[in-house]
Design an enzyme around this catalytic site. Structure first.
Site, mmCIF file in Angstrom:
data_model
loop_
_atom_site.group_PDB
_atom_site.id
_atom_site.type_symbol
_atom_site.label_atom_id
_atom_site.label_comp_id
_atom_site.label_asym_id
_atom_site.label_seq_id
_atom_site.Cartn_x
_atom_site.Cartn_y
_atom_site.Cartn_z
ATOM 1 N N THR A 167 -4.456 -0.680 -2.888
ATOM 2 C CA THR A 167 -4.343 -2.021 -2.476
ATOM 3 C C THR A 167 -2.824 -2.337 -2.020
ATOM 4 O OG1 THR A 167 -6.169 -2.822 -3.854
ATOM 5 C CG2 THR A 167 -4.461 -4.480 -3.162
ATOM 6 N N THR A 197 -5.050 0.749 -8.072
ATOM 7 C CA THR A 197 -4.910 0.305 -9.470
ATOM 8 C C THR A 197 -5.799 0.653 -10.554
ATOM 9 O OG1 THR A 197 -5.596 -1.985 -9.167
ATOM 10 C CG2 THR A 197 -3.287 -1.745 -9.026
#
Ligand code: ASP
Length: 344
Positions: A35, A115
């Site tokens: 991300t 993540t």
């Protein structure tokens, strides 16, 4: 001789910043996607974006302030969502990082990462990097295109951390949301919140104030943390994680073994418990030399030694899988493997 004089004269004319730039600590940024490199058409979207859209140069360009304290270079290892990071990526990146950190000129490294599996890469690096120099893993919960994207500040903090001497000797660290977590214990605790990375039992080791890292303790290492030298490892043996629940059948366990698994981790219930009717399959696997580690689906706590299987101690299922892979890659058998997990 003349050329040297001219260079020195130019340096003096340009002031001390030119001379300082040459002396700044070198930090290499290894980019894998996620991300932090994600982009969306909408600047309020934090679910439907494409992870791994921007290259490492763009990530560095987005935070020009880094150049004020570090000399950075970027290496694009991959550009994927982190569920696609695999053992091939981990092995090649760790080998590259080990070579890099062996150079006197490299002060530290930063790894940018999605993540979702960041804790696995962080844990792997923590046990396989052959250096006391700083290794910092960083990601973001909001894509780079979002209002209030967290990636740029996280990257600034991560590079800053990798460039200070106080970060040496602490193992790999995760820098996210103004906090520094130990890679050995950190886990993702929330699917969407920016405050997601934490070591719920062991806590943060420090944090950042206005981009300046601070630590609560002197450099310290987790007790019993193993180290694995992966210099000659080209592939990791297959280890499978299975989830336990009421009505869990032993079929998937049998299938995993048939499919060539060399080790099994079960995310057990509570203290690593599993249904009575799968005990015989577990026992048989252990007899056949296939280690079965029982961890827990409970987010925190210790899994004790089990009669039929190996209790995972403080390792969660995904961390247990990595320890098992690395131990099996060394050729170790069940009696030696038990020692990695028995921590009390
Ligand atoms: N799905 C993304 C990934 O792990 C999530 C993130 O980076 O936060 O690559």
């Amino acid at each position: 001789m003349k050329i040297k004089t001219v260079v020195l004269a130019i340096a003096c004319l340009m002031g001390s910043s030119w001379v300082q730039a040459a002396e700044q600590p070198h930090v290499t940024i290894y980019a894998t996607g996620g991300t932090i490199a994600g982009a969306s058409k909408s600047n309020i979207d934090s679910t439907d974006y494409k992870a791994g859209s921007l290259g490492v140069d763009k990530l560095i360009q987005a935070v020009p302030e880094i150049k004020q304290f570090a000399d950075v270079s970027g290496v694009q290892i991959a550009n994927v969502g982190s569920p696609d990071v695999n053992q091939k990526t981990l092995l090649s990146m760790t080998k590259a990082i080990n070579k890099d950190l062996a150079k006197p000129s490299t002060h530290g490294v930063v790894v940018t990462h999605g993540t979702d599996t960041l804790e696995e890469t962080a844990f792997f690096l923590d046990m396989t990097v052959n250096s006391d120099k700083p290794v910092v893993i960083v990601g973001a919960m909001r894509p780079a295109t979002a209002i209030s994207a967290d990636g740029a500040m996280n990257l600034y903090d991560a590079v800053k951390l990798a460039s200070v001497d106080a970060a040496k000797g602490r193992g790999a660290m995760v820098a996210m949301n103004d906090r520094i977590s130990p890679a050995y214990y950190v886990t993702k605790t929330n699917t969407h919140a920016v405050e997601t990375f934490a070591a719920p039992e062991q806590g943060y080791i420090g944090g950042f104030i206005s981009g300046q890292p601070y630590f609560y303790y002197a450099d310290t290492k987790p007790i019993n943390k193993p180290h694995f030298d992966i210099t000659n490892v080209t592939t990791l043996p297959k280890v499978v994680i299975l989830y336990s629940y009421q009505d869990q059948s032993g079929e998937l366990l049998k299938d995993a073994i048939k499919d060539g698994a060399k080790g099994i981790v079960i995310a057990g219930t509570g203290d690593g418990s599993t249904p009575s009717w799968i005990q015989d399959t577990i026992k048989q696997a252990m007899k056949d030399g296939i280690p079965v580690v029982v961890a827990s689906r409970v987010p925190t706590g210790y899994v004790s030694t089990h009669e039929n299987a190996i209790g995972s101690g403080f390792y969660n299922p995904q961390k247990s899988k990595i320890i098992l892979e690395l131990a099996l890659a060394k050729g170790e058998k069940i009696p030696q493997i038990r020692h990695y997990f028995a921590q009390l």
